[in-house]
Design a protein around this motif. Structure first.
Motif, PDB file in Angstrom:
ATOM      1  N   SER A  54      -9.479  53.103 -56.759  1.00 25.24           N
ATOM      2  CA  SER A  54      -8.592  53.099 -55.600  1.00 25.24           C
ATOM      3  C   SER A  54      -8.984  51.986 -54.632  1.00 25.24           C
ATOM      4  N   MET A  55      -8.010  51.521 -53.891  1.00 23.90           N
ATOM      5  CA  MET A  55      -8.237  50.460 -52.911  1.00 23.90           C
ATOM      6  C   MET A  55      -8.258  51.094 -51.526  1.00 23.90           C
ATOM      7  N   SER A  56      -9.271  50.796 -50.741  1.00 24.22           N
ATOM      8  CA  SER A  56      -9.354  51.347 -49.392  1.00 24.22           C
ATOM      9  C   SER A  56      -8.511  50.513 -48.438  1.00 24.22           C
ATOM     10  N   ILE A  57      -8.400  50.969 -47.216  1.00 22.50           N
ATOM     11  CA  ILE A  57      -7.611  50.256 -46.221  1.00 22.50           C
ATOM     12  C   ILE A  57      -8.199  48.875 -45.940  1.00 22.50           C
ATOM     13  N   TRP A  58      -9.512  48.737 -46.035  1.00 23.49           N
ATOM     14  CA  TRP A  58     -10.145  47.445 -45.772  1.00 23.49           C
ATOM     15  C   TRP A  58      -9.791  46.418 -46.844  1.00 23.49           C
ATOM     16  N   HIS A  59      -9.622  46.866 -48.061  1.00 22.16           N
ATOM     17  CA  HIS A  59      -9.192  45.932 -49.111  1.00 22.16           C
ATOM     18  C   HIS A  59      -7.805  45.372 -48.783  1.00 22.16           C
ATOM     19  N   TRP A  60      -6.911  46.250 -48.361  1.00 20.63           N
ATOM     20  CA  TRP A  60      -5.550  45.816 -48.044  1.00 20.63           C
ATOM     21  C   TRP A  60      -5.534  44.906 -46.820  1.00 20.63           C
ATOM     22  N   VAL A  61      -6.395  45.165 -45.836  1.00 21.65           N
ATOM     23  CA  VAL A  61      -6.473  44.304 -44.658  1.00 21.65           C
ATOM     24  C   VAL A  61      -6.930  42.903 -45.052  1.00 21.65           C
ATOM     25  N   VAL A  62      -7.917  42.817 -45.918  1.00 22.03           N
ATOM     26  CA  VAL A  62      -8.412  41.514 -46.370  1.00 22.03           C
ATOM     27  C   VAL A  62      -7.323  40.790 -47.161  1.00 22.03           C
ATOM     28  N   VAL A  63      -6.628  41.488 -48.035  1.00 19.36           N
ATOM     29  CA  VAL A  63      -5.564  40.869 -48.822  1.00 19.36           C
ATOM     30  C   VAL A  63      -4.456  40.364 -47.903  1.00 19.36           C
ATOM     31  N   LEU A  64      -4.073  41.164 -46.912  1.00 19.16           N
ATOM     32  CA  LEU A  64      -3.036  40.752 -45.969  1.00 19.16           C
ATOM     33  C   LEU A  64      -3.480  39.527 -45.169  1.00 19.16           C
ATOM     34  N   ALA A  65      -4.737  39.489 -44.746  1.00 19.12           N
ATOM     35  CA  ALA A  65      -5.250  38.344 -43.996  1.00 19.12           C
ATOM     36  C   ALA A  65      -5.226  37.078 -44.843  1.00 19.12           C
ATOM     37  N   VAL A  66      -5.597  37.178 -46.103  1.00 18.54           N
ATOM     38  CA  VAL A  66      -5.593  36.010 -46.989  1.00 18.54           C
ATOM     39  C   VAL A  66      -4.158  35.521 -47.209  1.00 18.54           C
TER      40      VAL A  66
END
Length: 77
Positions: free
Chosen positions: A3-15
């Motif tokens: 599973s992907m945590s919220i921090w993974h999605w934040v990093v992906v969105l920032a990139v």
């Protein structure tokens, strides 16, 4: 692990924002919205075009293959 945590999605969105910028993403989403609207309009046009002319079609005859044997060559049953 799976599973992907919220921090993974934040990093992906920032990139993604850094690579494409806010302007390009909003333009892309606007183009996607226009495409969806035109698709829906085309589907509605197809429905209105086929609805009035929904008369039943006349059946067509299907040609059958003719065998090479004649009626005289066939054996009686």
């Amino acid at each position: 692990m799976g599973s992907m945590s919220i921090w993974h999605w934040v990093v992906v969105l920032a990139v993604v924002l850094l690579l494409f910028g806010r302007g390009k993403i909003s333009d892309l989403m606007g183009d996607v919205a226009k495409g969806i609207k035109s698709f829906k309009k085309g589907m509605a046009d197809d429905d209105t075009a086929t609805a009035p002319s929904s008369a039943p079609e006349t059946p067509r005859n299907i040609p059958h293959q003719v065998s090479s044997t004649t009626e005289a060559e066939k054996k009686p049953v």
